[in-house]
Design a protein around this motif. Structure first.
Motif, PDB file in Angstrom:
ATOM      1  N   ALA A  70       0.825  -1.210   0.000  1.00 23.04           N
ATOM      2  CA  ALA A  70       0.000   0.000   0.000  1.00 23.04           C
ATOM      3  C   ALA A  70       0.859   1.260   0.000  1.00 23.04           C
ATOM      4  CB  ALA A  70      -0.937  -0.009   1.204  1.00 23.04           C
ATOM      5  N   ALA A  71       1.972   1.227   0.703  1.00 25.92           N
ATOM      6  CA  ALA A  71       2.842   2.401   0.751  1.00 25.92           C
ATOM      7  C   ALA A  71       3.435   2.692  -0.637  1.00 25.92           C
ATOM      8  CB  ALA A  71       3.952   2.182   1.771  1.00 25.92           C
ATOM      9  N   ALA A  72       3.817   1.653  -1.367  1.00 25.42           N
ATOM     10  CA  ALA A  72       4.374   1.847  -2.708  1.00 25.42           C
ATOM     11  C   ALA A  72       3.311   2.393  -3.661  1.00 25.42           C
ATOM     12  CB  ALA A  72       4.943   0.535  -3.238  1.00 25.42           C
ATOM     13  N   ARG A  73       2.095   1.861  -3.565  1.00 24.11           N
ATOM     14  CA  ARG A  73       1.006   2.367  -4.419  1.00 24.11           C
ATOM     15  C   ARG A  73       0.709   3.822  -4.098  1.00 24.11           C
ATOM     16  NH1 ARG A  73      -1.593  -2.297  -2.911  1.00 24.11           N
ATOM     17  NH2 ARG A  73      -3.223  -1.095  -1.906  1.00 24.11           N
ATOM     18  N   ALA A  74       0.693   4.157  -2.803  1.00 25.77           N
ATOM     19  CA  ALA A  74       0.418   5.540  -2.394  1.00 25.77           C
ATOM     20  C   ALA A  74       1.516   6.477  -2.916  1.00 25.77           C
ATOM     21  CB  ALA A  74       0.308   5.627  -0.880  1.00 25.77           C
ATOM     22  N   ARG A  75       2.766   6.024  -2.892  1.00 25.91           N
ATOM     23  CA  ARG A  75       3.885   6.814  -3.407  1.00 25.91           C
ATOM     24  C   ARG A  75       3.710   7.079  -4.900  1.00 25.91           C
ATOM     25  NH1 ARG A  75       7.377   4.302  -5.683  1.00 25.91           N
ATOM     26  NH2 ARG A  75       9.043   5.321  -6.754  1.00 25.91           N
ATOM     27  N   VAL A  76       3.362   6.040  -5.654  1.00 24.83           N
ATOM     28  CA  VAL A  76       3.168   6.189  -7.096  1.00 24.83           C
ATOM     29  C   VAL A  76       2.029   7.166  -7.370  1.00 24.83           C
ATOM     30  CG1 VAL A  76       2.400   4.976  -9.177  1.00 24.83           C
ATOM     31  CG2 VAL A  76       4.171   3.973  -7.736  1.00 24.83           C
ATOM     32  N   GLU A  77       0.926   7.026  -6.650  1.00 26.58           N
ATOM     33  CA  GLU A  77      -0.219   7.930  -6.852  1.00 26.58           C
ATOM     34  C   GLU A  77       0.158   9.376  -6.508  1.00 26.58           C
ATOM     35  OE1 GLU A  77      -3.326   7.591  -8.174  1.00 26.58           O
ATOM     36  OE2 GLU A  77      -2.669   5.605  -8.778  1.00 26.58           O
ATOM     37  N   ARG A  78       0.882   9.552  -5.410  1.00 21.53           N
ATOM     38  CA  ARG A  78       1.285  10.898  -4.986  1.00 21.53           C
ATOM     39  C   ARG A  78       2.190  11.545  -6.034  1.00 21.53           C
ATOM     40  NH1 ARG A  78       5.790  12.249  -2.765  1.00 21.53           N
ATOM     41  NH2 ARG A  78       6.309  10.157  -2.059  1.00 21.53           N
ATOM     42  N   LEU A  79       3.161  10.783  -6.553  1.00 23.45           N
ATOM     43  CA  LEU A  79       4.065  11.323  -7.569  1.00 23.45           C
ATOM     44  C   LEU A  79       3.339  11.604  -8.881  1.00 23.45           C
ATOM     45  CD1 LEU A  79       7.221   9.151  -6.809  1.00 23.45           C
ATOM     46  CD2 LEU A  79       6.920  11.600  -6.362  1.00 23.45           C
ATOM     47  N   ALA A  80       2.370  10.772  -9.223  1.00 22.32           N
ATOM     48  CA  ALA A  80       1.579  10.997 -10.438  1.00 22.32           C
ATOM     49  C   ALA A  80       0.758  12.279 -10.303  1.00 22.32           C
ATOM     50  CB  ALA A  80       0.673   9.798 -10.710  1.00 22.32           C
ATOM     51  N   MET A  81       0.135  12.462  -9.139  1.00 22.65           N
ATOM     52  CA  MET A  81      -0.657  13.683  -8.901  1.00 22.65           C
ATOM     53  C   MET A  81       0.247  14.920  -8.988  1.00 22.65           C
ATOM     54  SD  MET A  81      -3.980  13.102  -7.901  1.00 22.65           S
ATOM     55  CE  MET A  81      -4.400  14.191  -6.572  1.00 22.65           C
ATOM     56  N   LEU A  82       1.435  14.816  -8.421  1.00 21.30           N
ATOM     57  CA  LEU A  82       2.381  15.931  -8.446  1.00 21.30           C
ATOM     58  C   LEU A  82       2.811  16.246  -9.885  1.00 21.30           C
ATOM     59  CD1 LEU A  82       4.025  17.925  -6.748  1.00 21.30           C
ATOM     60  CD2 LEU A  82       5.796  16.166  -6.542  1.00 21.30           C
ATOM     61  N   ALA A  83       3.030  15.219 -10.690  1.00 23.40           N
ATOM     62  CA  ALA A  83       3.429  15.424 -12.082  1.00 23.40           C
ATOM     63  C   ALA A  83       2.344  16.150 -12.873  1.00 23.40           C
ATOM     64  CB  ALA A  83       3.758  14.086 -12.743  1.00 23.40           C
TER      65      ALA A  83
END
Length: 193
Positions: free
Chosen positions: A62-75
């Motif tokens: 879950a932490a890895a998925r949350a990281r990917v989502e957070r970075l995608a939103m930031l991009a």
């Protein structure tokens, strides 16, 4: 007379129930007999043993998925702000999209805001999950709704965002909670416009 009949009926039922409970107390389990077995091996472990890059496998972390989502939103936020747009994160509101994008005023008029659903994926991912709420909002909003795909690789390498306009053709069945869409099909649809 009716009261005596009722008493006798209740006593009979009570005695029958007592016998049933006594019979149940005497039940003993026997030695189990194994008829089969199963070995469960996590897909990620198999991929690692085969030497496949870990970034291309789905992760239950879950932490890895949350990281990917957070970075995608930031991009996507950075890309939109670079165009002069104001971006509001509405993902916590569960409204069917993640970002409300407000374009700058043009010739004294405020253009309509756009709604962007952001999907962050690892490079090589084959599918993306779309919820029924996202499909519903996308169909209802027409040109106002966009799907943005962002690929987040190792060491936070970003590829995208890739915008897909009018990403949905029809609503999901009434009992479907979500659907998986092919990443390659979505990217082809993006290239068609």
């Amino acid at each position: 007379m009716k009261a005596n009949d009722a008493v006798r009926s209740l006593q009979t039922r009570l005695e029958r129930r007592k016998r049933e409970l006594e019979g149940q107390a005497l039940v003993q389990s026997s030695i189990p007999i194994v008829l089969g077995g199963a070995l469960v091996i996590p897909e990620r472990l198999l991929a690692e043993l085969r030497g496949e890059p870990l970034s291309q496998t789905w992760t239950a972390d879950a932490a890895a998925r949350a990281r990917v989502e957070r970075l995608a939103m930031l991009a996507v936020t950075r890309a939109e702000e670079a165009r002069g747009n104001v971006v509001k994160d509405v993902s916590a509101q569960k409204c069917g999209w993640d970002l409300t994008v407000i374009p700058p005023v043009e010739q004294g008029k405020q253009p309509a805001s756009r709604h962007v659903e952001v999907k962050g994926r690892a490079p090589g991912a084959e599918t993306v999950t779309i919820t029924s709420n996202e499909v519903h909002q996308g169909l209802n909003q027409g040109d106002k709704f966009f799907l943005a795909l962002v690929f987040v690789g190792e060491h936070d390498a970003i590829d995208g965002p890739y915008y897909i306009y009018a990403p949905f053709e029809r609503p999901l069945a009434w009992d479907d909670v979500s659907t998986n869409k092919s990443v390659s099909d979505l990217l082809k649809a993006r290239n068609a416009d």
